[in-house]
Design a protein around this motif. Structure first.
Motif, short mmCIF file in Angstrom:
data_model
loop_
_atom_site.label_atom_id
_atom_site.label_comp_id
_atom_site.label_asym_id
_atom_site.label_seq_id
_atom_site.Cartn_x
_atom_site.Cartn_y
_atom_site.Cartn_z
N PHE A 24 23.20 26.25 58.97
CA PHE A 24 23.05 27.27 57.91
C PHE A 24 24.36 27.97 57.55
CE2 PHE A 24 18.50 28.31 59.64
CZ PHE A 24 18.02 27.13 59.14
N ILE A 25 25.47 27.27 57.50
CA ILE A 25 26.74 27.96 57.26
C ILE A 25 27.04 28.05 55.75
CG2 ILE A 25 29.22 27.98 57.76
CD1 ILE A 25 27.28 28.55 60.18
N THR A 26 27.19 29.30 55.29
CA THR A 26 27.45 29.55 53.88
C THR A 26 28.74 28.86 53.45
OG1 THR A 26 26.28 31.64 53.97
CG2 THR A 26 27.85 31.37 52.16
N LYS A 68 18.45 26.08 48.71
CA LYS A 68 18.03 27.44 49.07
C LYS A 68 17.14 28.06 48.00
CE LYS A 68 22.37 28.78 49.75
NZ LYS A 68 22.63 29.89 48.89
N ASN A 76 25.26 25.86 51.24
CA ASN A 76 24.98 26.07 52.66
C ASN A 76 24.86 24.71 53.36
OD1 ASN A 76 23.16 26.65 55.12
ND2 ASN A 76 23.72 28.68 54.38
N LEU A 225 17.19 37.08 50.99
CA LEU A 225 18.19 36.63 51.96
C LEU A 225 18.90 37.80 52.63
CD1 LEU A 225 19.67 34.37 53.40
CD2 LEU A 225 21.28 34.28 51.49
N ILE A 228 17.76 38.75 55.87
CA ILE A 228 17.81 37.72 56.92
C ILE A 228 19.21 37.52 57.49
CG2 ILE A 228 17.49 35.24 57.37
CD1 ILE A 228 15.17 35.34 55.31
N TYR A 229 20.22 37.29 56.60
CA TYR A 229 21.51 36.92 57.20
C TYR A 229 22.32 38.13 57.65
CZ TYR A 229 23.82 36.88 52.44
OH TYR A 229 24.31 37.16 51.20
N THR A 232 18.71 39.76 61.05
CA THR A 232 17.48 40.11 60.33
C THR A 232 17.19 41.61 60.44
OG1 THR A 232 16.16 39.73 62.31
CG2 THR A 232 16.46 37.84 60.83
N GLU A 234 14.70 42.85 61.82
CA GLU A 234 14.24 43.11 63.20
C GLU A 234 15.45 43.34 64.11
OE1 GLU A 234 13.12 40.68 61.23
OE2 GLU A 234 11.04 41.30 60.93
N MET A 238 16.57 46.54 66.37
CA MET A 238 16.93 46.47 67.80
C MET A 238 18.23 47.23 68.05
SD MET A 238 15.97 42.44 68.35
CE MET A 238 16.77 42.15 69.88
#
Ligand code: FAD
Length: 246
Positions: A24-26, A68, A76, A225, A228-229, A232, A234, A238
Motif C-alpha cells: 500500500f505505498i503511496t 483505489k 499506490n 482515506l 485510515i492512513y 486509523t 482507532e 489509542m
C-alpha cells in the motif's frame, strides 16, 4: 502495529541484505527512492532501522499496483525486496533508531493529514453554500431553510475547531514542544469531520450529489482515506487515551 514489521535487514560487510514486502505505498510505482523500515535480526526487539532504498538497486522491484476508491491523483503499489543489497551509507540514522524516526515522521504526517481533511471540509462547505444559495426548491433557495442553514453552520463551526486543533499541533511541533497527542487529536477530529461533512455535502446537493460529475462524490471518496492512513481513527484514539493514563 508498527512494532510487528516483518521486513529484515541482515548485515553483510558494508551492506545490508533486505527481504520483505511493503504493501500500500503511496506513489510506490513511480518513486525513485523509498524510505523503508526493516528489522536487523541481531538487535532483537529493538532492531527496527530506517533505509533509503534506490529503485535501481538489484533485488528491489515494484509489486502489485492498486485501484483505489479515492485520492486517485496518487497511485499506490507494493515494494518488493528480494535479497536487495543496500549499502550502509543508505541507512538513515543508527541501527535500532527506526522506531523513533518512524514515530517522529508519523506525528508530523498526522498534522499534514489533518490539514488535508480540513481542505476537504472547507471545499465541501464552500460548494454547499454556493449550491444552497443558487438551488431553489418550494419557491425559495435552499439557504433559506433552517434545516440546511443550521447544518452548514455546524459544519463551519466544527471546521474552525478542526483548524485550531491542527494549528495548535503544528505550532507545538514548530516550537520544539511535545505534540504527539495534539497531532493525534487534530487528525482524529479533522478526518472524522471530513467524512461526516462529505455525506452532508452529498445530501445538500440532493440527487446531483450522488452523480459522478458532482464534486461531492469525490470528497466523500477522498475523505474516507484520511480516516485510515497515517494511522486509523482507532489508532489515534489509542495514542490519545495512552496520554491520559501515562
Ligand atoms: C490508499 C492508501 C495509501 C497508503 N499509503 C501508505 C504509505 O505511503 N506508506 C505506508 O507505510 N503505508 C501506507 N498505507 C497503509 C496505511 O497506513 C494502513 O493501511 C493503515 O495504517 C491501517 O493499517 P492496516 O491496513 O494494516 O489495518 P489493520 O491494522 O489491519 O486494521 C484494520 C482495522 O482494525 C482496527 N484496529 C487494528 N488494531 C486495533 C486495536 N488494537 N484496537 C482497535 N481497533 C484496531 C483498525 O483501526 C482498522 O479499523 C496506505 C494505505 C492506503 C489505503
Amino acid at each position: 502495529d508498527v512494532s510487528s514489521v516483518q521486513m529484515t535487514a541482515t548485515r553483510d560487510g558494508e551492506n545490508y541484505v533486505l527481504n520483505g514486502t511493503k504493501i500500500f505505498i503511496t506513489n510506490g510505482d513511480v518513486c525513485d527512492v523509498v524510505l523503508l523500515f526493516a528489522n536487523v535480526p541481531e538487535l532483537g526487539e529493538r532492531g527496527m532501522t530506517a533505509f533509503l532504498v534506490e529503485a535501481d538497486m538489484p533485488g528491489y522491484s515494484k509489486g502489485k499496483k492498486y485501484d483505489k476508491l479515492g485520492m486517485r491523483a496518487a497511485t499506490n503499489a507494493d515494494q518488493v525486496l528480494e535479497d536487495c543489497r543496500v549499502p550502509s551509507a543508505n541507512r538513515l540514522g543508527d541501527e535500532g533508531r527506526g522506531m523513533r524516526i518512524f514515530l517522529e515522521l508519523i506525528d508530523h504526517g498526522r498534522i499534514g493529514i489533518a490539514a488535508q481533511a480540513n481542505g476537504i471540509t472547507g471545499a465541501i462547505l464552500e460548494r454547499a453554500v454556493d449550491y444552497a444559495k443558487s438551488r431553489k426548491q418550494f419557491g425559495a433557495p435552499l439557504a433559506s431553510y433552517q434545516a440546511i442553514g443550521w447544518r452548514l453552520a455546524d459544519m463551519y463551526t466544527e471546521l474552525e475547531a478542526a483548524r485550531l486543533l491542527t494549528y495548535q499541533a503544528a505550532w507545538l511541533a514548530d516550537n520544539g514542544q511535545s505534540f504527539r497527542t495534539q497531532a493525534a487529536m487534530a487528525k482524529l477530529y479533522a478526518t472524522e469531520l471530513a467524512m461526516r461533512t462529505s455525506t452532508l455535502g452529498i445530501q445538500v446537493f440532493g440527487g446531483y450529489g450522488y452523480m459522478m460529475d458532482s464534486p461531492m462524490q469525490r470528497y466523500f471518496r477522498d475523505a474516507k482515506l484520511t480516516e485510515i492512513y497515517e494511522g486509523t481513527s482507532e489508532v489515534q484514539r489509542m495514542v490519545i487515551s495512552a496520554s491520559l493514563f501515562r
